[in-house]
Design a protein around this motif. Sequence first.
Motif, short mmCIF file in Angstrom:
data_model
loop_
_atom_site.label_atom_id
_atom_site.label_comp_id
_atom_site.label_asym_id
_atom_site.label_seq_id
_atom_site.Cartn_x
_atom_site.Cartn_y
_atom_site.Cartn_z
N LEU A 1 13.84 4.67 4.01
CA LEU A 1 14.85 5.30 3.17
C LEU A 1 16.04 5.78 4.01
O LEU A 1 17.17 5.84 3.52
N GLU A 2 15.79 6.15 5.26
CA GLU A 2 16.85 6.68 6.12
C GLU A 2 17.60 5.58 6.87
O GLU A 2 18.77 5.74 7.20
N MET B 1 12.59 -2.54 2.89
CA MET B 1 14.04 -2.44 2.90
C MET B 1 14.65 -3.40 1.88
O MET B 1 14.12 -4.48 1.63
N GLN B 2 15.76 -2.98 1.29
CA GLN B 2 16.42 -3.83 0.31
C GLN B 2 16.85 -5.15 0.93
O GLN B 2 16.77 -6.21 0.30
N ALA C 1 5.53 -10.97 10.15
CA ALA C 1 6.91 -10.70 9.75
C ALA C 1 7.63 -11.96 9.29
O ALA C 1 8.65 -11.88 8.58
N GLN C 2 7.12 -13.12 9.66
CA GLN C 2 7.76 -14.37 9.24
C GLN C 2 7.73 -14.54 7.72
O GLN C 2 8.59 -15.22 7.15
N SER C 3 6.75 -13.92 7.07
CA SER C 3 6.67 -14.02 5.61
C SER C 3 7.84 -13.33 4.93
O SER C 3 8.10 -13.55 3.74
N LEU C 4 8.58 -12.49 5.68
CA LEU C 4 9.76 -11.81 5.15
C LEU C 4 11.04 -12.58 5.47
O LEU C 4 12.14 -12.08 5.28
N ASP C 5 10.87 -13.79 5.97
CA ASP C 5 12.01 -14.64 6.36
C ASP C 5 12.81 -14.00 7.48
O ASP C 5 14.05 -13.99 7.46
N ILE C 6 12.09 -13.43 8.44
CA ILE C 6 12.70 -12.78 9.61
C ILE C 6 12.42 -13.64 10.85
O ILE C 6 11.31 -14.13 11.03
N ARG C 7 13.43 -13.82 11.69
CA ARG C 7 13.22 -14.50 12.96
C ARG C 7 12.36 -13.62 13.86
O ARG C 7 12.71 -12.46 14.11
N VAL C 8 11.27 -14.15 14.38
CA VAL C 8 10.34 -13.39 15.21
C VAL C 8 10.40 -13.89 16.65
O VAL C 8 10.26 -15.09 16.90
N VAL C 9 10.61 -12.96 17.58
CA VAL C 9 10.61 -13.27 19.01
C VAL C 9 9.60 -12.36 19.69
O VAL C 9 9.58 -11.15 19.44
#
Length: 301
Positions: free
Chosen positions: A57-58, A104-105, A154-162
Motif C-alpha cells: 500500500l505504501e 500491486m496494481q 515471480a514469472q507467473s506475474l509476467d516479471i523478468r526474473v534475474v
Amino acid sequence: MKIVIAGGTGFVGQHLVDHFSSKDDEIIILTRNPNKYRSDHNIHYIEWLTPNGQPELEIGYADVFINLAGESLNSGRWTEERKERILESRMTTTRELIRIMGAMQQPPHTFINASAVGYYGTSETDIFTEQTQQPGNDFLAEVCDMWEKEVDEAQSLDIRVVKTRFGLILDGHDGALPKIALPYQLFAGGPLGSGEQWMSWIHIYDVVKGYDWVIEHSEIEGPVNFTAPNPKRNKEFGKVLGQALKRPYWIPAPSFAIRTALGDMSTLLLEGQYVYPKVLLESGYTFHFPTLREALEEVYQ
C-alpha cells in the motif's frame, strides 16, 4: 526509476543504495524497523515482515525489486538450528516479496534476487557457467536450488526474473575479505587446507555496476554469475593478498583444524568452485577489476 530493495541496510545493499540514490533514482528500503533510519529526499524506509506492515500500500508502484535479504552464512557455526534459519530466512523473504508484487496494481518489470555460486557445489576440476543446470549436493547447493525455485514463482506475474549468483565479494570494510585478511595482517597468512580449492571472486564495484547493467539490459534473465573472469586457487589468492597487504604468505592452516573449529561452515574456506561469468561477458559487460591483483590493490591502496 523507482527501486525497492529488501536487505538494503546490509553489505551489498548499502552499496547499491548509495549508487542508485546518487543517480537520483527513488529507493524504497524494506525493513522490520523503519524508525531506526532517517528517510532522505529519495530514500525511504517502509516496514515489512511485521503484523502491521502493508508495504504494497505504501510502495504504490516500482520499476525494479531487488532481494538481498537472508541470514548471513559467515557469522557463526552451522548448527542444525542455524541451517534451518539460513534456509527459512531466504524462503520467507522471497515469498513475501512475490506476494507484495502480486498485490500491486502494476507489478515491477524486473525482480533481481541474490543467490550464490554455492549453487554449483564444489569441484577442483570443473568449470561452471550459467548453462550448468544440475546443482551440487551439499548444504549450500540445496539452499540455493530451493531458493531459486521459489524466486521463479515471480514469472507467473509476467516479471523478468534475474538470479545473481555471487562469488566472494571483495571489499576492505565488510563481507568475508576482512576476515580472510586478518591472519595476514597479523603476519600469519598462508594457504587454507590444500590450497588447491578455487576461489571465484568479484570486486564490490563490479557488483554495483553489474546490477546497473542487468537492469538496463532487459534481454538478461535467469541465473547470472557475479564473478570476475579470472578465479584463483586459494594458494594463488593468498599470495596476491599477501602482496597487496605487504605481508608474508607462509603459515598453512591445516584442514582438520579448520573443520574442527567451524564444522560444516568450513566448506566456505576449504572447498570452492571455478565459476565463469558467461552471461555478463556475452552481453557486453566490461569488468572494471578483471584480475585479482587489480582488485586487491584497489581495496588496499
